[in-house]
Design a protein around this motif. Structure first.
Motif, PDB file in Angstrom:
ATOM      1  N   LEU A 255       0.822  -1.217   0.000  1.00 24.41           N
ATOM      2  CA  LEU A 255       0.000   0.000   0.000  1.00 24.41           C
ATOM      3  C   LEU A 255       0.851   1.260   0.000  1.00 24.41           C
ATOM      4  N   VAL A 259       0.206   3.894  -2.973  1.00 24.70           N
ATOM      5  CA  VAL A 259      -0.481   5.159  -2.700  1.00 24.70           C
ATOM      6  C   VAL A 259       0.462   6.342  -2.906  1.00 24.70           C
ATOM      7  N   LEU A 265      -5.538   6.080  -5.098  1.00 19.45           N
ATOM      8  CA  LEU A 265      -5.816   4.703  -4.678  1.00 19.45           C
ATOM      9  C   LEU A 265      -6.271   4.644  -3.224  1.00 19.45           C
ATOM     10  N   ALA A 266      -5.916   5.657  -2.432  1.00 23.22           N
ATOM     11  CA  ALA A 266      -6.332   5.679  -1.019  1.00 23.22           C
ATOM     12  C   ALA A 266      -7.843   5.563  -0.884  1.00 23.22           C
ATOM     13  N   GLU A 267      -8.566   6.086  -1.883  1.00 23.66           N
ATOM     14  CA  GLU A 267     -10.035   6.054  -1.827  1.00 23.66           C
ATOM     15  C   GLU A 267     -10.616   4.745  -2.351  1.00 23.66           C
ATOM     16  N   TYR A 268      -9.794   3.907  -2.934  1.00 19.96           N
ATOM     17  CA  TYR A 268     -10.300   2.663  -3.516  1.00 19.96           C
ATOM     18  C   TYR A 268     -10.618   1.663  -2.413  1.00 19.96           C
ATOM     19  N   GLU A 269     -11.616   0.841  -2.662  1.00 23.19           N
ATOM     20  CA  GLU A 269     -11.956  -0.222  -1.706  1.00 23.19           C
ATOM     21  C   GLU A 269     -10.848  -1.277  -1.681  1.00 23.19           C
ATOM     22  N   LEU A 270     -10.497  -1.694  -0.478  1.00 26.98           N
ATOM     23  CA  LEU A 270      -9.580  -2.835  -0.343  1.00 26.98           C
ATOM     24  C   LEU A 270     -10.454  -4.086  -0.272  1.00 26.98           C
TER      25      LEU A 270
END
Lengths: 342, 342
Positions: A255, A259, A265-270
């Protein structure tokens, strides 16, 4: 017509089985969990330089040949299975996060040129034109127009729809193909293949368009966006025996650079964090060769199993046709590490 | 004997229901997913200063009273339910990652002293004596001997074993208690409670002994090890409406400071990443009060729902006994934000 038993239902074993079936051989695949090994945790980058390894000449030739065979393989598999493989060949962006990383990227660019591969160096501004979601802090990079990607889980499912897979051990066959990844070592005494743990993340979100091979503070990370919104971030390389625990440190190591390169990408669902075991070898090159009459090994593809699946399958078909493996593959006989057998 | 319907089966609603049942009232709890809201993603730190919030005097009094009631509450609940709550009251270690953070920790130490709470400032060496897994880079900290912890999921399960919980809406009751967290706003028009998203991680591994409240580069993180090897790392605070997506950025914001403070956590298994919605209020203090005849609200406990559950339950019992809420709780009537009703 030969009866062929393939032990191992990853992309290598399944591709071999499918190509042999197409040639009219009688084939069975044996795996209690097909598609569940290294295949399930592969990102599916199709990079003609492998995953940017500077290896020896025979390996380069093999990787280049493998990359060239993918377009035809993908088209034939999609057509035969009537399944979408998420195959794309629209290039990859190499990105450097720091000045140190820029030196590493420059070495890779030179390496591509020496290999005769198309490569286009990019300034920081140009690299962000290629992929606007990249951080304003990236230092530069390059565009590799020939690199592609495919979804390894979709490839495995497509192949599984075409070949008979059983969870029982094989009956006697005229040719047995051992393609069981790192577990092949348990089937062929002394085979120099070991598990190398890889942790990988699946994110979900839209906006990212390009495959990114990033270098951040001397760590490499790849970010592979697929058309359906899945974004794969990979992959760690860990010597942990057969442990497949997802760890806090593994996830952090993925991560953090991902990021840093693509802040959005921080806002993307893991969605998923998983770990799997690649088949590693002493020289990071595959093990392909007849180890005793009627038994051929095809493993040790390490980080390049998806890329190398078509060329490996073609090699086994040629072995059945001619009784010999192609010249391209001969340097990868498993006995190359034991001087006495050379 | 009064008939009491509690809407909301989190720790607040369940604790109220249990205490009312004990007093001989006829109680039902109504929740389609008891224990599934903010309770399920709470770490269960029991800190008499709340989660280190510098608020107003009435809130301090309430938090201090709440912390004092926990030992008796935990003992009574464990005894009645015959369940282990993972309750511990052996103190918490405050830790600063940088010199800036050390200033924040010093302010917290002063604040504890002003509240009359025991606190023991520690040098960097002393803080590592308390918890040897802390990084050699930590700058200092303090020991808070009175702070404790409990496993909120175990508390919820223990309470659920003692009170009748239904997934249907309540019938008419003499007293309706609205303890539905942020969703209480949908039941009481104008109630100033909103969802505040929190992401939390569950790791697994042994070795860490102390609850750690860390400050790293102006971010706070808490690390709560339980006897069974579970280690909770929390928690983000995000204004995202009712979104409960686990994001790459949320996980990174927890792992980065946690691993910076305790490098050994990198080897721990990442078992679970979840997100939940805390009930936030304009002044971060709870909403407790009669909003119309026969309807009392008990929500808005924000990050301190577990700590405040016993004192909130006792307040509702006193309301049933005397017709009035205790003085301690009166400042938290939901109408405190609307001058006209004051």
């Amino acid at each position: 017509m030969t009866t062929v038993a393939v032990i191992g239902g990853g992309v290598i074993g399944l591709a071999i089985a499918w190509r042999c079936l197409e040639r009219g051989h009688e084939v069975s695949v044996h795996d209690p969990d097909p598609g569940g090994g290294a295949t399930g945790v592969a990102a599916g980058m199709l990079a003609a330089t492998g995953e940017a390894r500077f290896g020896e000449e025979p390996l380069h030739r093999l990787l280049l040949a493998a990359a060239r065979r993918w377009p035809e393989f993908a088209a034939a598999l999609a057509s035969a299975s009537k399944k979408d493989l998420s195959y794309r060949s629209d290039g990859t962006v190499l990105v450097a996060g720091t000045d140190d990383d820029l030196r590493a990227v420059t070495r890779l660019v030179d390496f591509h040129r020496r290999c005769g591969l198309p490569v286009q160096p990019l300034t920081a501004a140009e690299v962000r034109e290629r992929e606007p979601l990249l951080s304003p802090r990236v230092r530069g990079g390059a565009f590799l127009p020939d690199d592609g990607q495919v979804d390894p889980r979709r490839v495995a499912r497509a192949l599984m729809s075409l070949v008979p897979v059983s969870d029982t051990p094989p009956e006697d066959a005229e040719l047995t193909v051992i393609a069981a990844g790192h577990a092949s070592a348990g089937l062929v005494p002394g085979l120099p293949v070991r598990p190398v743990k890889g942790q990988i993340l699946r994110l979900r979100g839209m906006g990212l368009t390009r495959v990114i091979r990033g270098h951040v503070a001397n760590r490499s990370v790849y970010i592979v966006p697929r058309a359906d919104g899945e974004v794969v971030v990979g992959a760690t390389e860990e010597e942990r025996g057969t442990d497949t625990t997802v760890t806090a440190g593994g996830v952090l190591d993925l991560l953090r650079p991902a990021v840093a390169l693509v802040p959005g990408l921080a806002e993307y669902e893991l969605v998923e964090a998983t770990a799997g075991l690649r088949p590693g070898t002493p020289d990071n090159a595959p093990l392909i060769g007849v180890v005793r009459p009627g038994v051929v090994v095809a493993t040790g593809h390490y980080r390049d199993g998806v890329l190398l699946a078509p060329v490996t399958a073609d090699a086994i078909v040629e072995l059945l046709d001619t009784g010999e493996l192609p010249e391209l593959v001969k340097p990868f006989h498993p006995n190359r590490f034991t001087d006495v057998h050379r």
